[in-house]
Design a protein around this motif. Structure first.
Motif, PDB file in Angstrom:
ATOM      1  N   CYS A  53      -2.402   9.102   3.738  1.00  0.00           N
ATOM      2  CA  CYS A  53      -3.458   8.089   3.993  1.00  0.00           C
ATOM      3  C   CYS A  53      -5.166   8.727   3.622  1.00  0.00           C
ATOM      4  O   CYS A  53      -5.816   9.442   3.849  1.00  0.00           O
ATOM      5  CB  CYS A  53      -4.412   7.445   5.422  1.00  0.00           C
ATOM      6  SG  CYS A  53      -5.113   6.316   5.986  1.00  0.00           S
ATOM      7  N   SER A  54      -5.871   7.520   2.948  1.00  0.00           N
ATOM      8  CA  SER A  54      -7.219   8.118   2.508  1.00  0.00           C
ATOM      9  C   SER A  54      -8.423   8.630   3.257  1.00  0.00           C
ATOM     10  O   SER A  54      -9.438   8.847   3.024  1.00  0.00           O
ATOM     11  CB  SER A  54      -7.675   7.640   1.770  1.00  0.00           C
ATOM     12  OG  SER A  54      -7.374   6.156   1.476  1.00  0.00           O
ATOM     13  N   GLN A  55      -8.393   7.767   4.478  1.00  0.00           N
ATOM     14  CA  GLN A  55      -8.839   7.699   5.528  1.00  0.00           C
ATOM     15  C   GLN A  55      -8.511   8.168   7.070  1.00  0.00           C
ATOM     16  O   GLN A  55      -8.314   7.231   7.793  1.00  0.00           O
ATOM     17  CB  GLN A  55      -9.752   6.300   5.722  1.00  0.00           C
ATOM     18  CG  GLN A  55      -9.524   4.933   4.710  1.00  0.00           C
ATOM     19  CD  GLN A  55     -10.034   4.072   4.978  1.00  0.00           C
ATOM     20  OE1 GLN A  55     -11.404   4.342   4.141  1.00  0.00           O
ATOM     21  NE2 GLN A  55     -10.100   2.980   4.862  1.00  0.00           N
ATOM     22  N   CYS A  62      -4.960   5.248   9.341  1.00  0.00           N
ATOM     23  CA  CYS A  62      -6.113   4.164   9.080  1.00  0.00           C
ATOM     24  C   CYS A  62      -5.047   2.076   9.096  1.00  0.00           C
ATOM     25  O   CYS A  62      -5.474   1.669   9.862  1.00  0.00           O
ATOM     26  CB  CYS A  62      -6.941   4.100   8.441  1.00  0.00           C
ATOM     27  SG  CYS A  62      -6.687   3.481   6.516  1.00  0.00           S
ATOM     28  N   GLY A  63      -4.121   2.218   8.453  1.00  0.00           N
ATOM     29  CA  GLY A  63      -3.308   1.347   7.588  1.00  0.00           C
ATOM     30  C   GLY A  63      -4.157   0.063   7.101  1.00  0.00           C
ATOM     31  O   GLY A  63      -3.417  -1.023   6.655  1.00  0.00           O
ATOM     32  N   GLU A  64      -5.721   0.373   7.002  1.00  0.00           N
ATOM     33  CA  GLU A  64      -6.093  -0.720   5.655  1.00  0.00           C
ATOM     34  C   GLU A  64      -6.092  -0.147   4.264  1.00  0.00           C
ATOM     35  O   GLU A  64      -6.436  -0.653   3.178  1.00  0.00           O
ATOM     36  CB  GLU A  64      -7.433  -0.806   6.715  1.00  0.00           C
ATOM     37  CG  GLU A  64      -7.273  -1.723   8.199  1.00  0.00           C
ATOM     38  CD  GLU A  64      -8.677  -1.706   8.701  1.00  0.00           C
ATOM     39  OE1 GLU A  64      -9.534  -0.970   8.423  1.00  0.00           O
ATOM     40  OE2 GLU A  64      -8.556  -2.161   9.487  1.00  0.00           O
ATOM     41  N   CYS A  65      -6.559   1.421   3.853  1.00  0.00           N
ATOM     42  CA  CYS A  65      -6.821   2.018   3.146  1.00  0.00           C
ATOM     43  C   CYS A  65      -5.905   1.614   1.610  1.00  0.00           C
ATOM     44  O   CYS A  65      -4.811   0.838   1.576  1.00  0.00           O
ATOM     45  CB  CYS A  65      -7.624   3.007   2.990  1.00  0.00           C
ATOM     46  SG  CYS A  65      -5.632   3.934   2.816  1.00  0.00           S
ATOM     47  N   CYS A  68      -2.970   3.335   2.366  1.00  0.00           N
ATOM     48  CA  CYS A  68      -1.906   2.551   3.234  1.00  0.00           C
ATOM     49  C   CYS A  68      -0.978   1.589   2.992  1.00  0.00           C
ATOM     50  O   CYS A  68       0.036   1.033   3.052  1.00  0.00           O
ATOM     51  CB  CYS A  68      -3.090   2.096   3.949  1.00  0.00           C
ATOM     52  SG  CYS A  68      -2.956   3.917   5.989  1.00  0.00           S
TER      53      CYS A  68
END
Ligand SMILES: [Zn+2]
Length: 332
Positions: A53-55, A62-65, A68
């Motif tokens: 994950c990048s964030q 994060c599940g959103e980047c 992910c």
């Protein structure tokens, strides 16, 4: 694909992994081992996502980047999975891993390689992996998932950090099932009890669509069993006999049913009954049986289960059990 925060159970394993993320003390190779269907692969995927994950928060994805989303969609260029090809992981697959990890990561971060059913590696493949693990390339994390770690060479085992997974408590399996779409609460409770602590096994039971059918059959058998002779009892046993697992599952079903009869007899409390959707049958069957008989039957069923777990012949165990179950009440 789940985040750590979305996974029920396996708290020890998850805590260990989250701590290693938070402390930035990630090993280059992990071995996730434990029984089938308890969440090893789900956790391996969550861990992989957190690593890529990048964030990421301190210890979860994060599940959103973009990273992910790519992992979720199965097309993250730095996340590769190896699965048995026709029953085993072959040397060509190990060489492909060797080739890929020499390339720089596409997205500049880590690379993660998940090896499912690692114990199925051929000797050649295991040797190739051993060479990779002996000189681990920087930034690559291997996650080996397996049920039988003793089937892996000790040299491979010794280079991995072991993370153990346990069978789940029945309550946790029930919770996971209850949160899954299309599963009724009473179905979730009963299936969890029959699952032996494995969510995979629970979904197999539900997926076979046979649970309701099986319980209908149990209701009929238990209704009849007190009034049949030995010949008919053996015929009934014969109609249920199958593999060891199937026989065990019938015996577990019988046990829960007699438990319900006993509890109904003692308490008449509907809430305590597992086969609640068969309450009229439970009520009627309990009314026809005396308490000592129900206790005797439960002991016989438990005895049969123990024999089966000590490797006795399933067919024979069922025959003897049914002969015991059909004995007239006054002999019990
Ligand atoms: Zn992310």
């Amino acid at each position: 694909m789940k985040l750590f925060s979305e996974i029920y159970g396996q708290n020890n394993a998850i805590d260990l992994l989250r701590r290693s993320l938070a402390r930035r003390m990630v090993s280059h190779a992990y071995l996730f081992c434990g029984p089938s269907g308890v969440g090893k692969k789900t956790c391996a995927e969550a861990f992989a996502r957190a690593l890529l994950c990048s964030q990421a928060t301190e210890d979860d994805a994060c599940g959103e980047c973009r990273s992910c989303r790519q992992a979720e969609a199965g097309n993250h260029p730095d996340f590769f999975k190896v699965e048995p090809d026709g029953g085993s992981i072959k040397i060509d697959q190990a060489r492909e891993v060797q080739r890929r990890i020499t390339l720089a990561p596409f997205q500049g971060g880590r690379q993660v390689c998940l090896i499912d059913r690692a114990e199925s590696m051929t000797d050649e493949a295991a040797n190739c992996f051993l060479k990779i693990l002996e000189e681990p390339p920087a930034g690559v994390v291997f996650i080996l998932v397996c049920i039988q770690p003793y089937a892996l060479p000790a040299t491979v085992l010794s280079r991995c950090q072991q993370v153990s997974f346990q069978l789940l408590p029945v309550s946790q399996v029930a919770l996971i099932l209850a949160g899954s779409p299309g599963i009724k609460p009473e179905e979730a409770d009963l299936t969890a009890l029959l699952s032996g602590g494995s969510v995979g096994q629970a979904f197999d039971l539900l997926g076979s669509g046979s649970l309701a059918e099986r319980r209908k059959r149990l209701a009929e058998i238990i209704s009849a069993i007190d009034s049949v002779g030995p010949g008919e009892a053996c015929r009934l046993a014969d109609s249920l006999s199958g593999s060891r697992e199937e026989t065990l599952s019938w015996i577990e079903g019988l046990m829960l049913w007699y438990r319900d009869l006993l509890i109904w007899k003692e308490s008449e409390n509907e809430k305590l009954i597992i086969n609640r959707d068969f309450l009229p049958a439970i009520r009627e069957q309990a009314s026809r049986r005396k308490l000592p008989l129900l206790i005797d039957r439960l002991e016989k069923i438990e005895g049969a289960r123990n024999k089966l777990s000590r490797n006795a012949n399933p067919r024979l165990v069922l025959d003897v059990l049914f002969l015991n179950l059909c004995r007239p009440a006054d002999l019990a």
